[in-house]
Scaffold this motif. Sequence first.
Motif, PDB file in Angstrom:
ATOM      1  N   ALA A   1     -24.453 -19.250  64.849  1.00  0.00           N
ATOM      2  CA  ALA A   1     -24.175 -18.213  63.841  1.00  0.00           C
ATOM      3  C   ALA A   1     -22.952 -18.540  62.989  1.00  0.00           C
ATOM      4  O   ALA A   1     -22.911 -18.189  61.805  1.00  0.00           O
ATOM      5  N   SER A   2     -21.948 -19.206  63.568  1.00  0.00           N
ATOM      6  CA  SER A   2     -20.730 -19.507  62.796  1.00  0.00           C
ATOM      7  C   SER A   2     -21.094 -20.372  61.593  1.00  0.00           C
ATOM      8  O   SER A   2     -20.642 -20.133  60.467  1.00  0.00           O
ATOM      9  N   ALA A   3     -21.913 -21.387  61.845  1.00  0.00           N
ATOM     10  CA  ALA A   3     -22.339 -22.279  60.760  1.00  0.00           C
ATOM     11  C   ALA A   3     -23.393 -21.601  59.894  1.00  0.00           C
ATOM     12  O   ALA A   3     -23.367 -21.709  58.665  1.00  0.00           O
ATOM     13  N   GLY A   4     -24.304 -20.886  60.537  1.00  0.00           N
ATOM     14  CA  GLY A   4     -25.399 -20.262  59.805  1.00  0.00           C
ATOM     15  C   GLY A   4     -24.911 -19.278  58.745  1.00  0.00           C
ATOM     16  O   GLY A   4     -25.485 -19.198  57.658  1.00  0.00           O
TER      17      GLY A   4
ATOM     18  N   HIS B   1     -24.803 -18.370  52.768  1.00  0.00           N
ATOM     19  CA  HIS B   1     -24.174 -18.126  51.463  1.00  0.00           C
ATOM     20  C   HIS B   1     -24.374 -19.330  50.530  1.00  0.00           C
ATOM     21  O   HIS B   1     -23.779 -19.383  49.463  1.00  0.00           O
ATOM     22  N   ARG B   2     -25.161 -20.293  50.989  1.00  0.00           N
ATOM     23  CA  ARG B   2     -25.400 -21.538  50.235  1.00  0.00           C
ATOM     24  C   ARG B   2     -24.102 -22.315  49.997  1.00  0.00           C
ATOM     25  O   ARG B   2     -23.937 -23.010  48.994  1.00  0.00           O
ATOM     26  N   ALA B   3     -23.199 -22.141  50.944  1.00  0.00           N
ATOM     27  CA  ALA B   3     -21.963 -22.926  50.927  1.00  0.00           C
ATOM     28  C   ALA B   3     -22.148 -24.096  51.889  1.00  0.00           C
ATOM     29  O   ALA B   3     -23.125 -24.145  52.637  1.00  0.00           O
ATOM     30  N   TYR B   4     -21.228 -25.049  51.840  1.00  0.00           N
ATOM     31  CA  TYR B   4     -21.288 -26.193  52.744  1.00  0.00           C
ATOM     32  C   TYR B   4     -20.440 -25.931  53.981  1.00  0.00           C
ATOM     33  O   TYR B   4     -19.303 -25.448  53.865  1.00  0.00           O
ATOM     34  N   CYS B   5     -20.963 -26.322  55.144  1.00  0.00           N
ATOM     35  CA  CYS B   5     -20.125 -26.404  56.342  1.00  0.00           C
ATOM     36  C   CYS B   5     -19.476 -27.777  56.353  1.00  0.00           C
ATOM     37  O   CYS B   5     -20.170 -28.787  56.203  1.00  0.00           O
ATOM     38  N   VAL B   6     -18.184 -27.802  56.528  1.00  0.00           N
ATOM     39  CA  VAL B   6     -17.501 -29.071  56.781  1.00  0.00           C
ATOM     40  C   VAL B   6     -17.058 -28.983  58.236  1.00  0.00           C
ATOM     41  O   VAL B   6     -16.210 -28.156  58.582  1.00  0.00           O
ATOM     42  N   PHE B   7     -17.677 -29.787  59.080  1.00  0.00           N
ATOM     43  CA  PHE B   7     -17.436 -29.654  60.519  1.00  0.00           C
ATOM     44  C   PHE B   7     -16.168 -30.410  60.912  1.00  0.00           C
ATOM     45  O   PHE B   7     -15.965 -31.548  60.500  1.00  0.00           O
ATOM     46  N   ALA B   8     -15.340 -29.741  61.702  1.00  0.00           N
ATOM     47  CA  ALA B   8     -14.089 -30.358  62.147  1.00  0.00           C
ATOM     48  C   ALA B   8     -14.076 -30.451  63.671  1.00  0.00           C
ATOM     49  O   ALA B   8     -14.790 -29.713  64.367  1.00  0.00           O
ATOM     50  N   GLU B   9     -13.254 -31.364  64.143  1.00  0.00           N
ATOM     51  CA  GLU B   9     -13.146 -31.626  65.583  1.00  0.00           C
ATOM     52  C   GLU B   9     -12.511 -30.442  66.317  1.00  0.00           C
ATOM     53  O   GLU B   9     -11.681 -29.716  65.761  1.00  0.00           O
TER      54      GLU B   9
END
Length: 447
Positions: free
Chosen positions: A112-115, A120-128
């Motif tokens: 859900a955090s990423a979803g 919102h049609r935004a990008y997730c930038v995944f961090a460590e």
Amino acid sequence: MPNLAPAEPLAIAGGTPAFAGPWPPDYPGAFFIGEEERREVLEVLDRRSLFRYYGPETPDKVATLEREFAAKIGTRWALGLTSGTAALKVGLAGLGIGPADEVIVPAMTFIASAGAVLAHRAYCVFAECDESFGLDPADVAAKITPRTRAIMPVHLGGVACDLAPLLAVAKEHGIPVIEDCAQSAGASYRGRRVGGWGDVGAFSFQTQKIITAGEGGLITTSDPAVYERAFRYHDHGGYRFGQEGVRVSGSTAAAGAEEAAPPTAQLEAIVGEVYRMGELAGAVALAQLRKLDSILALARRNKRRLVAGLAGLRGFQFRTVPDAAGDAGTRLNLLLDDPGRVDAFCRAMRAEGVPVARVYGGLPVYAADQIMHRRPGWAVDAADALRRPLVPLGDPYGPPVAYHMGMCPRTEALLARALVLAISPLFTDAELDATVAAFRKVCGALL
Ligand SMILES: Cc1ncc(COP(=O)(O)O)c(C=O)c1O
């Protein structure tokens, strides 16, 4: 030095399970549902007013929940919503997140955090994430770009992230913070509850959460502009003020929104959704909120006893807890030294009656199908699919974004060693001691 070999054979090898069971189910708040919830719900039913803004005799359960929740967290406002996912979406809308914005999200979290970002049609930038299972501030700093519009620390399993360095990075770059508090209602960091540190806090009342209404969510914020946008987004993009029969007085939320609302001519257009909390959910969540601290006291006591019982064992480390006093106490997390032993360890513990499991199946959130393998029907080919459905083609949206394994290698390695065990607030001492005995047996045999 190895662990002490067990005196008894492991249950997986035909021995007697250390925990006779049954294992208490992982529904912390639900097991505290009683007379108080019944009374609140019956009042709503008796008044035949299930909608928060109008009805025959609106009981203001959602508004009361908002007022008491905001007071507990220490924010100016709270806004009741339909789920934790809705809370993240509404919180992001409150921050003005839209297509092609970048939001920094931890690689270790629930979908859900990423979803909510992708919706919102935004990008997730995944961090460590680091050994606290929270966002690694150095990696967050490294991943900030001119398009970064928000940072989302996720307080997993009742443990607050190490917020001070994260907030310092956010402040240095002028980027707002939305805290995902879905799993950590009531937990605190340096004496302040989670959800009261960032620009927005997002909570869930889904049935496995620390307090529950079956489904439900809520955001907290003290920023009038964020609250105003979030409020309109959660209710069709508009206001009900002044409409006949609409209850504003007594409703902190509505009154607060009215106070925060700029003159109509200055309003940004918001195409809203409908994420309003209903009075039945509000009634249950209100009664549960009033029990939150006593649930936490039990969970914390149980976790302390369990952790003390595991002292001296080798072959693993505990997840680091940035502020142990604020830990909600609902989850025990371990990192085995040897990732090659995780499956055997889980199998042996389950045979002992203790359902230890991998954290999120041992995989980062971006491994989920709906993120990594998105193939929207309207993409013209595989390369085009990488651009969609998140953003339209072409400028100003930048290059295609592909998500793939290896993006956050340290978190992937961490997840390969990470284990979780739910700790019920209802555990008896005998059950906790049996759990410790199971760990001692299995560690002795396998680690
Ligand atoms: C970290 C996290 N964020 C968000 C959510 C979403 O909450 P909900 O299920 O109420 O939509 C959850 C729910 O499990 C969660 O664990």
